[in-house]
Motif scaffolding. Structure first.
Motif, short mmCIF file in Angstrom:
data_model
loop_
_atom_site.label_atom_id
_atom_site.label_comp_id
_atom_site.label_asym_id
_atom_site.label_seq_id
_atom_site.Cartn_x
_atom_site.Cartn_y
_atom_site.Cartn_z
N PRO A 1 40.59 78.57 7.28
CA PRO A 1 41.57 78.76 6.20
C PRO A 1 42.98 78.31 6.55
O PRO A 1 43.61 77.59 5.78
N ILE A 2 43.50 78.69 7.72
CA ILE A 2 44.85 78.28 8.08
C ILE A 2 44.91 76.78 8.35
O ILE A 2 45.83 76.09 7.90
N GLY A 3 43.93 76.26 9.05
CA GLY A 3 43.90 74.82 9.30
C GLY A 3 43.85 74.01 8.02
O GLY A 3 44.54 72.99 7.89
N MET A 4 43.08 74.48 7.05
CA MET A 4 42.99 73.77 5.78
C MET A 4 44.31 73.83 5.03
O MET A 4 44.74 72.83 4.42
N VAL B 1 44.89 74.82 15.85
CA VAL B 1 44.65 75.99 15.00
C VAL B 1 43.37 76.73 15.40
O VAL B 1 43.11 77.82 14.92
N SER B 2 42.58 76.15 16.27
CA SER B 2 41.24 76.69 16.53
C SER B 2 41.22 77.82 17.55
O SER B 2 40.38 78.71 17.49
N GLY B 3 42.10 77.77 18.55
CA GLY B 3 42.12 78.81 19.56
C GLY B 3 41.09 78.68 20.65
O GLY B 3 40.85 79.63 21.39
N VAL C 1 49.55 76.79 16.78
CA VAL C 1 49.37 77.72 15.67
C VAL C 1 48.45 78.87 16.08
O VAL C 1 48.69 80.03 15.75
N ALA C 2 47.38 78.55 16.82
CA ALA C 2 46.40 79.56 17.21
C ALA C 2 47.00 80.56 18.19
O ALA C 2 47.95 80.27 18.91
#
Length: 338
Positions: free
Chosen positions: A171-174, A234-236, A257-258
């Motif tokens: 969701p955040i990546g999109m 964003v994946s972590g 971001v992650a």
């Protein structure tokens, strides 16, 4: 009123309790919709039990309508549509340099204090942002995560015509990809979940599976060997940390971001060799909320496609169990008035 309560041990209950009048400086909101986010799922799994004081009502991605106004509050009126920026910075110190969204004693409402998964919710008035009278409250429940994306892209100083690689298509990546594209960037999404890859492609993005192709070579082919101007991690996961320095071009910017809870191995040599920059990006500031509101109200992004399902508040236990069984979806909303 109905309120949901996280009890621990993967258990939510729905209780009846009396509505409370807003205290001085507070506003009572009739909550419309609340989005279930990754942090909520972590809470459900017990990963934040040391921080979350059970029993607690959680939830922070929300929309609603002002229902009552406490003493000392001005500028808000009953019936106005609003969203909450769920940061309580009242513990701010001079050493925080006036940067309230990352101050030392920042409290996150819905994690450190009661949240939005209830029919009525009392919150400090300083957390509110107004919406237009015709704003769709379902889409407005996406403003909080969209604000995260707006902050990430702003911190990246992304420019039109640049290439952005988003590592992680959840969701955040999109949403980061949507905002980056709105800014005029050429966006490539790297994601291992084939369902999400399909969604991204349906929405017009270039999306690839790094487990099946060489991501660095692919980005080289898309950019004439220039690689990415900006990389959003964003994946972590370690694999993304490994590739982020490879896929970034000369003087590229990497936006973290992650949330990496444990130290990760990073190729510091690449920062020297290519003069890379690593930029931290945490939550959002008021201007990011205002940008997200403008994007929602302007219809600039295909946000309606992000909503996987809308479920009644009383189904909260089933919602979290379903997310565990089928994690491919983007955003489940809880209808707090059903």
């Amino acid at each position: 009123m109905k309120s949901t309560v996280y009890e621990g041990n993967k258990t939510f209950t729905v209780i009846e309790r009396e509505m409370e009048a807003p205290a001085r400086g507070e506003v009572r909101i009739k909550v419309a919709y609340v989005g279930v986010c990754g942090t909520d799922v972590h809470i459900y799994h017990g990963m934040m039990d040391k921080r979350v004081k059970t029993p607690l009502t959680i939830g922070h991605e929300m929309s609603g309508v002002v229902d009552a106004v406490g003493e000392g509050v001005s500028g808000f009126h009953i019936g106005e549509k609003v969203v909450v920026r769920p940061l309580d910075h009242r513990g701010q110190k001079p050493s925080d340099k006036g940067i309230s969204h990352i101050c030392e004693d920042l409290k996150f409402i819905g994690i450190d204090s009661p949240g939005a998964m209830q029919q009525y919710w009392n919150v400090p008035a300083f957390t509110l942002h107004k919406l237009g009278a015709t704003t769709d409250l379902k889409l407005a429940a996406l403003i909080e995560p969209l604000s995260v994306a707006c902050h990430d892209v702003r911190m990246a100083e992304l420019k039109a015509g640049e290439t952005a690689v988003v590592l992680g298509g959840g969701p955040i990546g999109m949403l980061v990809a949507m905002v980056a594209r709105q800014k005029g960037a050429n966006v490539i999404i790297s994601e291992v979940n084939e369902t999400r890859i399909g969604m991204a492609r349906e929405w017009g993005f270039t999306a690839v599976n790094p487990a099946k192709i060489d991501l660095v070579e692919f980005v080289k082919g898309e950019t004439g060997n220039r690689l990415a101007d900006v990389v959003f991690e964003v994946s972590g996961v370690q694999a993304a940390v490994d590739v982020m320095t490879e896929v970034a071009g000369i003087r590229g910017r990497i936006v973290m971001v992650a949330i990496h809870g444990q130290p990760k191995s990073v190729s510091l040599f690449k920062f020297f060799w290519k003069e890379l920059k690593l930029i931290g990006a945490r939550v959002y500031e008021p201007e990011d909320y205002e940008e997200a509101i403008a994007l929602v109200e302007g219809g600039a992004l295909p946000l309606e496609r992000m909503i996987t399902a809308v479920r009644p508040l009383h189904a909260i236990q089933q919602v979290f169990e379903d997310i565990d069984r089928q994690p491919d979806g983007m955003k489940v909303l809880m209808d707090c008035q059903v």
